[in-house]
Write a protein that holds these residues in place. Structure first.
Motif, PDB file in Angstrom:
ATOM      1  N   VAL A  91       1.521   3.669  13.065  1.00  0.00           N
ATOM      2  CA  VAL A  91       2.161   3.823  11.763  1.00  0.00           C
ATOM      3  C   VAL A  91       2.761   5.222  11.672  1.00  0.00           C
ATOM      4  CG1 VAL A  91       1.836   3.805   9.264  1.00  0.00           C
ATOM      5  CG2 VAL A  91       0.536   2.221  10.700  1.00  0.00           C
ATOM      6  N   ARG A  92       4.064   5.278  11.437  1.00  0.00           N
ATOM      7  CA  ARG A  92       4.744   6.571  11.335  1.00  0.00           C
ATOM      8  C   ARG A  92       5.062   6.940   9.890  1.00  0.00           C
ATOM      9  NH1 ARG A  92       6.943   8.484  16.236  1.00  0.00           N
ATOM     10  NH2 ARG A  92       5.425   7.889  17.803  1.00  0.00           N
ATOM     11  N   GLY A  93       4.971   5.966   8.969  1.00  0.00           N
ATOM     12  CA  GLY A  93       5.191   6.293   7.562  1.00  0.00           C
ATOM     13  C   GLY A  93       6.185   5.376   6.895  1.00  0.00           C
TER      14      GLY A  93
ATOM     15  N   ALA B 179      -1.525   6.160   1.227  1.00  0.00           N
ATOM     16  CA  ALA B 179      -1.323   5.265   2.367  1.00  0.00           C
ATOM     17  C   ALA B 179      -1.128   6.057   3.653  1.00  0.00           C
ATOM     18  CB  ALA B 179      -0.125   4.349   2.115  1.00  0.00           C
ATOM     19  N   THR B 180      -0.422   7.183   3.562  1.00  0.00           N
ATOM     20  CA  THR B 180      -0.210   8.025   4.736  1.00  0.00           C
ATOM     21  C   THR B 180      -1.523   8.607   5.226  1.00  0.00           C
ATOM     22  OG1 THR B 180       2.026   8.538   4.022  1.00  0.00           O
ATOM     23  CG2 THR B 180       1.037  10.039   5.630  1.00  0.00           C
ATOM     24  N   LYS B 181      -2.396   9.013   4.289  1.00  0.00           N
ATOM     25  CA  LYS B 181      -3.732   9.499   4.677  1.00  0.00           C
ATOM     26  C   LYS B 181      -4.521   8.413   5.395  1.00  0.00           C
ATOM     27  CE  LYS B 181      -4.514  12.814   0.961  1.00  0.00           C
ATOM     28  NZ  LYS B 181      -5.326  13.071  -0.236  1.00  0.00           N
ATOM     29  N   LYS B 182      -4.423   7.197   4.880  1.00  0.00           N
ATOM     30  CA  LYS B 182      -5.209   6.084   5.434  1.00  0.00           C
ATOM     31  C   LYS B 182      -4.645   5.570   6.759  1.00  0.00           C
ATOM     32  CE  LYS B 182      -7.032   1.540   4.242  1.00  0.00           C
ATOM     33  NZ  LYS B 182      -7.171   0.523   3.207  1.00  0.00           N
ATOM     34  N   TYR B 183      -3.329   5.404   6.836  1.00  0.00           N
ATOM     35  CA  TYR B 183      -2.724   4.745   7.990  1.00  0.00           C
ATOM     36  C   TYR B 183      -1.902   5.656   8.904  1.00  0.00           C
ATOM     37  CZ  TYR B 183      -3.826   0.291   5.732  1.00  0.00           C
ATOM     38  OH  TYR B 183      -4.474  -0.765   5.176  1.00  0.00           O
ATOM     39  N   GLY B 184      -1.520   6.833   8.435  1.00  0.00           N
ATOM     40  CA  GLY B 184      -0.634   7.701   9.201  1.00  0.00           C
ATOM     41  C   GLY B 184      -1.149   7.993  10.599  1.00  0.00           C
ATOM     42  N   LYS B 185      -0.285   7.779  11.598  1.00  0.00           N
ATOM     43  CA  LYS B 185      -0.583   8.018  13.021  1.00  0.00           C
ATOM     44  C   LYS B 185      -1.696   7.113  13.565  1.00  0.00           C
ATOM     45  CE  LYS B 185       2.345  11.440  13.340  1.00  0.00           C
ATOM     46  NZ  LYS B 185       3.548  11.375  14.079  1.00  0.00           N
ATOM     47  N   GLN B 186      -2.076   6.078  12.812  1.00  0.00           N
ATOM     48  CA  GLN B 186      -3.103   5.141  13.264  1.00  0.00           C
ATOM     49  C   GLN B 186      -2.445   3.973  14.007  1.00  0.00           C
ATOM     50  OE1 GLN B 186      -6.540   5.477  12.768  1.00  0.00           O
ATOM     51  NE2 GLN B 186      -5.918   7.512  12.061  1.00  0.00           N
TER      52      GLN B 186
ATOM     53  N   THR C 277       0.836  -1.203   0.000  1.00  0.00           N
ATOM     54  CA  THR C 277       0.000   0.000   0.000  1.00  0.00           C
ATOM     55  C   THR C 277       0.870   1.252   0.000  1.00  0.00           C
ATOM     56  OG1 THR C 277      -1.728  -1.183   1.209  1.00  0.00           O
ATOM     57  CG2 THR C 277      -1.855   1.207   1.223  1.00  0.00           C
ATOM     58  N   PHE C 278       1.913   1.265   0.823  1.00  0.00           N
ATOM     59  CA  PHE C 278       2.810   2.421   0.875  1.00  0.00           C
ATOM     60  C   PHE C 278       3.669   2.510  -0.391  1.00  0.00           C
ATOM     61  CE2 PHE C 278       1.709   2.912   5.292  1.00  0.00           C
ATOM     62  CZ  PHE C 278       1.905   4.261   5.517  1.00  0.00           C
ATOM     63  N   LYS C 279       4.101   1.379  -0.911  1.00  0.00           N
ATOM     64  CA  LYS C 279       4.954   1.379  -2.107  1.00  0.00           C
ATOM     65  C   LYS C 279       4.168   1.872  -3.327  1.00  0.00           C
ATOM     66  CE  LYS C 279       9.052   0.170  -3.619  1.00  0.00           C
ATOM     67  NZ  LYS C 279      10.241   0.876  -3.260  1.00  0.00           N
ATOM     68  N   LYS C 280       2.899   1.517  -3.405  1.00  0.00           N
ATOM     69  CA  LYS C 280       2.056   1.895  -4.545  1.00  0.00           C
ATOM     70  C   LYS C 280       1.756   3.398  -4.541  1.00  0.00           C
ATOM     71  CE  LYS C 280      -2.434   0.974  -6.643  1.00  0.00           C
ATOM     72  NZ  LYS C 280      -3.698   0.284  -6.492  1.00  0.00           N
ATOM     73  N   ASP C 281       1.311   3.940  -3.401  1.00  0.00           N
ATOM     74  CA  ASP C 281       0.931   5.353  -3.313  1.00  0.00           C
ATOM     75  C   ASP C 281       1.160   5.824  -1.878  1.00  0.00           C
ATOM     76  OD1 ASP C 281      -0.160   7.885  -3.351  1.00  0.00           O
ATOM     77  OD2 ASP C 281      -1.997   7.284  -4.385  1.00  0.00           O
TER      78      ASP C 281
END
Length: 157
Positions: free
Chosen positions: A135-137, A68-75, A60-64
Protein backbone atom coordinates in the motif's frame (compact mmCIF):
# COMPACT_ATOMS: atom_id res chain seq x y z
CA UNK A 1 62.84 2.84 3.66
CA UNK A 2 63.59 -0.67 5.00
CA UNK A 3 61.99 0.32 8.27
CA UNK A 4 58.73 1.30 6.46
CA UNK A 5 58.62 -2.00 4.57
CA UNK A 6 59.14 -3.99 7.78
CA UNK A 7 56.50 -1.90 9.58
CA UNK A 8 53.97 -2.28 6.72
CA UNK A 9 54.62 -6.03 6.50
CA UNK A 10 54.09 -6.34 10.25
CA UNK A 11 50.74 -4.55 10.02
CA UNK A 12 49.61 -6.76 7.14
CA UNK A 13 50.55 -9.93 9.04
CA UNK A 14 48.71 -8.66 12.12
CA UNK A 15 45.58 -7.93 10.01
CA UNK A 16 45.68 -11.41 8.51
CA UNK A 17 45.96 -13.00 11.95
CA UNK A 18 43.09 -10.93 13.35
CA UNK A 19 40.91 -11.52 10.30
CA UNK A 20 41.55 -15.24 10.50
CA UNK A 21 40.33 -15.46 14.09
CA UNK A 22 36.74 -14.28 13.66
CA UNK A 23 34.10 -16.31 15.45
CA UNK A 24 31.65 -16.40 12.55
CA UNK A 25 32.82 -18.53 9.67
CA UNK A 26 31.03 -18.05 6.37
CA UNK A 27 29.21 -21.37 6.76
CA UNK A 28 27.58 -20.17 10.00
CA UNK A 29 26.34 -16.96 8.39
CA UNK A 30 24.99 -18.89 5.40
CA UNK A 31 23.18 -21.36 7.69
CA UNK A 32 21.56 -18.54 9.67
CA UNK A 33 20.35 -16.84 6.48
CA UNK A 34 18.98 -20.16 5.21
CA UNK A 35 17.14 -20.73 8.51
CA UNK A 36 15.58 -17.25 8.33
CA UNK A 37 14.44 -17.86 4.75
CA UNK A 38 12.89 -21.20 5.75
CA UNK A 39 11.07 -19.55 8.67
CA UNK A 40 9.70 -16.86 6.36
CA UNK A 41 8.48 -19.49 3.88
CA UNK A 42 6.77 -21.41 6.69
CA UNK A 43 5.05 -18.22 7.89
CA UNK A 44 3.89 -17.45 4.37
CA UNK A 45 2.44 -20.90 3.79
CA UNK A 46 1.05 -21.65 7.26
CA UNK A 47 -0.60 -18.33 7.96
CA UNK A 48 -3.21 -17.40 5.35
CA UNK A 49 -3.43 -13.68 4.67
CA UNK A 50 -6.71 -12.02 5.42
CA UNK A 51 -8.18 -10.69 2.22
CA UNK A 52 -9.42 -7.11 2.18
CA UNK A 53 -12.24 -6.14 -0.16
CA UNK A 54 -11.48 -3.29 -2.57
CA UNK A 55 -14.38 -1.22 -1.21
CA UNK A 56 -13.28 -1.74 2.40
CA UNK A 57 -9.76 -0.44 1.74
CA UNK A 58 -11.03 2.47 -0.35
CA UNK A 59 -13.64 3.46 2.27
CA UNK A 60 -11.00 3.38 5.02
CA UNK A 61 -8.79 5.82 3.11
CA UNK A 62 -11.74 8.01 2.05
CA UNK A 63 -13.01 8.28 5.64
CA UNK A 64 -9.67 9.16 7.33
CA UNK A 65 -6.61 9.16 5.08
CA UNK A 66 -4.16 9.86 7.92
CA UNK A 67 -5.44 6.98 10.06
CA UNK A 68 -5.58 4.62 7.07
CA UNK A 69 -2.01 5.54 6.16
CA UNK A 70 -0.88 4.70 9.71
CA UNK A 71 -2.67 1.36 9.51
CA UNK A 72 -1.87 0.29 5.95
CA UNK A 73 0.98 2.51 4.71
CA UNK A 74 3.93 0.50 3.32
CA UNK A 75 2.20 -2.74 4.40
CA UNK A 76 1.90 -5.79 2.14
CA UNK A 77 -1.77 -6.72 1.92
CA UNK A 78 -4.00 -9.06 -0.05
CA UNK A 79 -6.91 -7.38 -1.80
CA UNK A 80 -9.82 -8.63 -3.90
CA UNK A 81 -12.03 -6.83 -6.37
CA UNK A 82 -13.31 -6.76 -9.94
CA UNK A 83 -11.05 -5.60 -12.76
CA UNK A 84 -12.43 -2.45 -14.42
CA UNK A 85 -9.24 -1.58 -16.33
CA UNK A 86 -6.30 -3.75 -17.43
CA UNK A 87 -3.30 -2.17 -19.10
CA UNK A 88 -0.58 0.41 -18.65
CA UNK A 89 -0.90 3.14 -16.01
CA UNK A 90 0.12 6.76 -16.68
CA UNK A 91 3.80 5.73 -16.32
CA UNK A 92 3.37 2.82 -18.78
CA UNK A 93 3.61 0.23 -16.01
CA UNK A 94 1.39 -2.86 -16.05
CA UNK A 95 -1.65 -2.22 -13.86
CA UNK A 96 -5.13 -3.36 -12.98
CA UNK A 97 -7.78 -1.07 -11.53
CA UNK A 98 -10.21 -2.72 -9.12
CA UNK A 99 -13.76 -1.94 -8.07
CA UNK A 100 -16.18 -3.55 -5.64
CA UNK A 101 -18.45 -4.66 -8.50
CA UNK A 102 -18.28 -5.47 -12.19
CA UNK A 103 -18.30 -2.27 -14.20
CA UNK A 104 -18.02 -0.17 -11.04
CA UNK A 105 -15.92 2.91 -10.40
CA UNK A 106 -12.19 2.33 -10.10
CA UNK A 107 -11.22 2.33 -6.41
CA UNK A 108 -7.82 0.58 -6.25
CA UNK A 109 -4.85 0.84 -8.61
CA UNK A 110 -2.67 -2.27 -8.51
CA UNK A 111 0.66 -1.66 -10.25
CA UNK A 112 2.77 -4.67 -11.16
CA UNK A 113 6.54 -4.67 -11.73
CA UNK A 114 7.50 -3.73 -15.30
CA UNK A 115 8.77 -7.26 -15.92
CA UNK A 116 5.26 -8.66 -15.29
CA UNK A 117 3.57 -7.20 -18.40
CA UNK A 118 2.84 -10.64 -19.80
CA UNK A 119 1.03 -11.61 -16.59
CA UNK A 120 -1.67 -9.09 -17.48
CA UNK A 121 -2.90 -11.58 -20.08
CA UNK A 122 -4.32 -13.62 -17.17
CA UNK A 123 -6.70 -10.79 -16.29
CA UNK A 124 -9.66 -9.46 -18.27
CA UNK A 125 -12.07 -6.65 -17.54
CA UNK A 126 -14.83 -8.02 -15.27
CA UNK A 127 -12.70 -10.78 -13.69
CA UNK A 128 -12.64 -11.10 -9.92
CA UNK A 129 -8.95 -10.72 -9.05
CA UNK A 130 -6.93 -11.15 -5.88
CA UNK A 131 -3.60 -9.33 -5.54
CA UNK A 132 -0.90 -8.93 -2.94
CA UNK A 133 0.91 -5.62 -2.96
CA UNK A 134 2.39 -2.80 -0.94
CA UNK A 135 0.00 0.00 0.00
CA UNK A 136 1.51 3.30 -1.11
CA UNK A 137 -1.40 5.56 -0.15
CA UNK A 138 -4.38 7.45 -1.45
CA UNK A 139 -4.08 9.33 -4.73
CA UNK A 140 -6.63 12.12 -4.32
CA UNK A 141 -6.52 13.37 -7.92
CA UNK A 142 -7.36 9.90 -9.23
CA UNK A 143 -9.60 9.07 -6.25
CA UNK A 144 -7.83 5.71 -5.84
CA UNK A 145 -5.77 3.79 -3.31
CA UNK A 146 -2.45 2.83 -4.91
CA UNK A 147 -0.70 -0.52 -4.40
CA UNK A 148 2.72 -1.15 -5.93
CA UNK A 149 4.82 -4.27 -6.58
CA UNK A 150 1.58 -6.26 -6.92
CA UNK A 151 1.39 -9.93 -7.71
CA UNK A 152 -1.64 -11.75 -9.05
CA UNK A 153 -2.77 -14.37 -6.53
CA UNK A 154 -5.96 -15.55 -8.21
CA UNK A 155 -8.18 -14.69 -11.16
CA UNK A 156 -11.79 -15.87 -11.43
CA UNK A 157 -13.32 -15.44 -14.89
Amino acid sequence: MKHQIIHTTGILIWLLVVAGTTNLPAATITNEIQELNEMNEMNETNQPDSIIAAKELYDTFKKDEAEATKKYGKQIITIKGYAVFVGPDVYALPSVELSEKKGGKSRILCVLPFSDYLKLRKVSKGDEVTFTGEVRGYYEKGDQVVLKQCEIVETIK
